[in-house]
Design an enzyme around this catalytic site. Structure first.
Site, PDB file in Angstrom:
ATOM      1  N   GLY A   1      -5.840   5.582 -67.095  1.00  0.00           N
ATOM      2  CA  GLY A   1      -5.118   5.910 -68.043  1.00  0.00           C
ATOM      3  C   GLY A   1      -4.742   7.354 -68.363  1.00  0.00           C
ATOM      4  O   GLY A   1      -5.223   8.159 -67.802  1.00  0.00           O
ATOM      5  N   SER A   2      -4.700   7.542 -70.055  1.00  0.00           N
ATOM      6  CA  SER A   2      -4.504   8.833 -70.440  1.00  0.00           C
ATOM      7  C   SER A   2      -5.777   9.768 -70.337  1.00  0.00           C
ATOM      8  O   SER A   2      -5.741  10.894 -70.441  1.00  0.00           O
ATOM      9  CB  SER A   2      -3.961   9.028 -71.931  1.00  0.00           C
ATOM     10  N   THR A   3      -6.899   9.219 -69.802  1.00  0.00           N
ATOM     11  CA  THR A   3      -8.016  10.097 -69.433  1.00  0.00           C
ATOM     12  C   THR A   3      -7.772  10.945 -68.438  1.00  0.00           C
ATOM     13  O   THR A   3      -8.847  12.043 -68.307  1.00  0.00           O
ATOM     14  CB  THR A   3      -9.372   9.079 -69.208  1.00  0.00           C
ATOM     15  N   LEU A   4      -6.791  10.884 -67.685  1.00  0.00           N
ATOM     16  CA  LEU A   4      -6.662  11.820 -66.485  1.00  0.00           C
ATOM     17  C   LEU A   4      -5.666  12.915 -66.922  1.00  0.00           C
ATOM     18  O   LEU A   4      -5.496  14.050 -66.158  1.00  0.00           O
ATOM     19  CB  LEU A   4      -5.798  10.819 -65.199  1.00  0.00           C
TER      20      LEU A   4
END
Length: 578
Positions: free
Chosen positions: A299-302
């Site tokens: 998810g948004s951790t990338l």
């Protein structure tokens, strides 16, 4: 005077008995002479034969079990040790020849008489079978005191894990043969395992050992291993992760902490866990180390890495602005959505508010191969090389699938699967100024040279941006750590299911570093399928990060970098998740 003469018949009889007597004497003389000659021959000429025959009946060669090496943490606290135990074994031939009372033996061993009887008959032609292994010396002595024919004892070693559940997934365990079966016990088995020795012993006719006669080959103990883990940090990580999983009624949880400057793994926890000291009721689903085996879409951790690609391309700067109105963005037949309309935002706000629309716009502006190749360069889609048994490589889409929709979703963490260890290593690369250091499960002395993955200026510019995530305006104020500046990123990803994505199942993530002024520690927290208390990464994963990071920084003697004034200001604020 006339003399009487013996009758002829009587003379004949006397001569006959005299001859027999002489024959008997001669035979006895020959017999004893032969015995004397044979005795003299064996004693003087063939004495080695007698000695060998005597030794064969009284001397035995027995193995000397080698002690397995101790596993210690970085501060030399024992994490896995071997203790001597007794193992009872039986010579079936000897037991059957002596008409062993099998029922009495079974009662002494607390076993089924019928099962033991069948076992002995099944192995009637053998000279060795196990009766019971890894008993306490007292328990074995109670059985041996009954003096059952053919029953003997030998010394083996049993592994003990003082930290039990807290270190179970990291250490793994050994089998009955004292060889590694899971985890680091398996990874370092060749170093930990010792080399068996042997000795010659004298036994009596009943097989009881009378004395040790000679050491034939000394046993060589296994080598001790010093791990990178700190048992105090590990315990805190496991405790707080278990608490977070329980509070959110989650399916599972994973946590990994890395030392930024050395690549050492300081903690690695997985929930649910198990007790390696008692595996009688072992659930195999709880055995696997989810931190290195389970793959998930991050998810948004990338998103920080999408900004790395943008800045590296030269098409964007930290001052670039993105129009995200009206909160949606069309890429072919897919509509990308933000959870609200952020309007026109700068690059820092892309992370602060976690905008999918802005990262998709970046992906569409870059060459098709830019983002996937950066992910590969970071190590996604390949093993970290840690050497941990069963480590997964993750999954990168093949180049023929790098179409606009795939690239857009890749920009905010879908279409790529990673492990918790990979994700922590990638963030450690940012924290170290763009240098990627090898993951190490053993203690590292001195500085570690890294591989340049991200330009230093770009990596350093990202950290202040990620600090804004842990503020009132960001998505993870609950990740804040008193006394320290924290930088990181939340992630909330739908879980994949057959034919698409599950509507009500999420992976909640937070990955961060501290102190942000000069990062020392990176910690990744993943909560699998939280069912209550909110599923956003800022609600489920961030608090676990905060509590664990606070303990880690204190235990590792890392100085605070936040002033008391800022702490007081933060205390007056209230947070929200995202």
């Amino acid at each position: 005077m006339n003399q009487r003469k013996a009758p002829p018949r009587q003379v004949t009889t006397d001569l006959k008995y005299l001859g027999r007597h002489r024959m008997v004497l001669l035979g006895l003389a020959v017999l004893f002479g032969g015995i004397a000659l044979r005795a003299g021959y064996l004693t003087v000429i063939d004495s080695d034969f007698l000695r060998a025959q005597g030794d064969a009946r009284m001397m035995r060669t027995e193995p000397i079990m080698a002690m397995r090496g101790v596993i210690r943490d970085r501060n030399q606290a024992p994490l896995a040790v071997s203790t001597p135990v007794a193992t009872l074994w039986l010579n079936p031939r000897q037991a059957l020849a002596a008409d062993l009372d099998i029922s009495a033996l079974a009662r002494a061993l607390k076993q089924s008489p019928s099962a033991l009887r069948a076992k002995i008959k099944r192995h009637r032609d053998k000279r060795f079978i196990y009766l019971d292994r890894h008993l306490s010396p007292n328990a074995a002595d109670e059985v041996l005191a009954l003096d059952f024919p053919g029953v003997y004892a030998m010394t083996e070693y049993k592994r003990f894990y003082p930290e039990a559940e807290a270190t179970a997934h990291m250490l793994g365990f050994t089998g009955l043969d004292d060889h590694g079966r899971e985890g680091l016990e398996l990874a370092f088995d060749s170093q930990l395992a010792g080399v068996e020795g042997s000795k010659r012993v004298m036994k009596d006719l009943k097989g009881h050992r009378v004395q040790d006669v000679a050491l034939l080959k000394p046993a060589r103990p296994g080598r001790d291993i010093t791990l990178s883990f700190d048992s105090r940090v590990q315990y805190s990580a496991y405790r707080e992760l278990a608490r977070g999983v329980a509070e959110h009624n989650a399916k599972a949880g994973v946590l990994v902490s890395l030392d930024v400057e050395t690549g050492e793994v300081l903690a690695m926890a997985s929930v649910p866990s198990y007790n390696p000291n008692n595996r009688s009721q072992l659930d195999m689903d709880a055995v696997r180390n989810r931190a290195v085996t389970d793959m998930f879409e991050p998810g948004s951790t990338l998103k920080p890495f999408t900004l790395v690609a943008a800045l590296e391309s030269g098409k964007f700067t930290i001052n670039s602005r993105f129009d995200t109105s009206p909160g949606t963005y069309k890429v072919l037949n897919k509509t990308v959505r933000d959870h609200e309309d952020f309007g026109v935002i700068d690059m820092q706000t892309v992370l602060t508010k976690s905008s999918n629309v802005a990262t998709s716009q970046i992906a569409m502006a870059l060459p098709r191969s830019t983002l996937p190749l950066l992910h590969q360069h970071l190590g996604f889609g390949q093993s970290t090389g840690s050497g941990f048994p069963g480590e997964s490589a993750g999954l990168m889409q093949p180049s023929n699938r790098w179409n606009p929709v795939e690239l857009a979703t890749m920009s905010y963490g879908y279409g790529v699967t990673v492990t918790a260890l990979q994700l922590a290593q990638a963030y450690a690369t940012i924290a170290s100024g763009g240098l990627q250091r090898p993951v190490s499960f053993t203690k590292v002395d001195g500085p570690v040279a890294g591989r340049r993955v991200i330009p230093e200026a770009i990596a350093n510019s990202l950290i202040p941006m990620m600090e804004t995530v842990v503020t009132q305006e960001g998505t993870a104020l609950r990740a804040a750590v008193p006394g320290y500046r924290v930088a990181g990123k939340t992630g909330t990803a739908h879980k994949a299911s057959q034919g698409g994505y599950a509507r009500d199942q999420y992976m909640s993530l937070f990955v961060g570093m501290a102190p942000a002024s000069h990062p020392k520690i990176v910690t990744a927290v993943i909560i699998d399928t939280p069912r209550k208390g909110g599923y956003y990464g800022g609600l489920a994963a961030a608090p676990v990060f905060s509590r664990t990071m606070a303990d880690t920084l204190r235990l590792m003697n890392v100085e605070p970098d936040r002033s008391a004034e800022r702490l007081a200001d933060q205390a007056r604020r209230s947070g929200r998740g995202g």
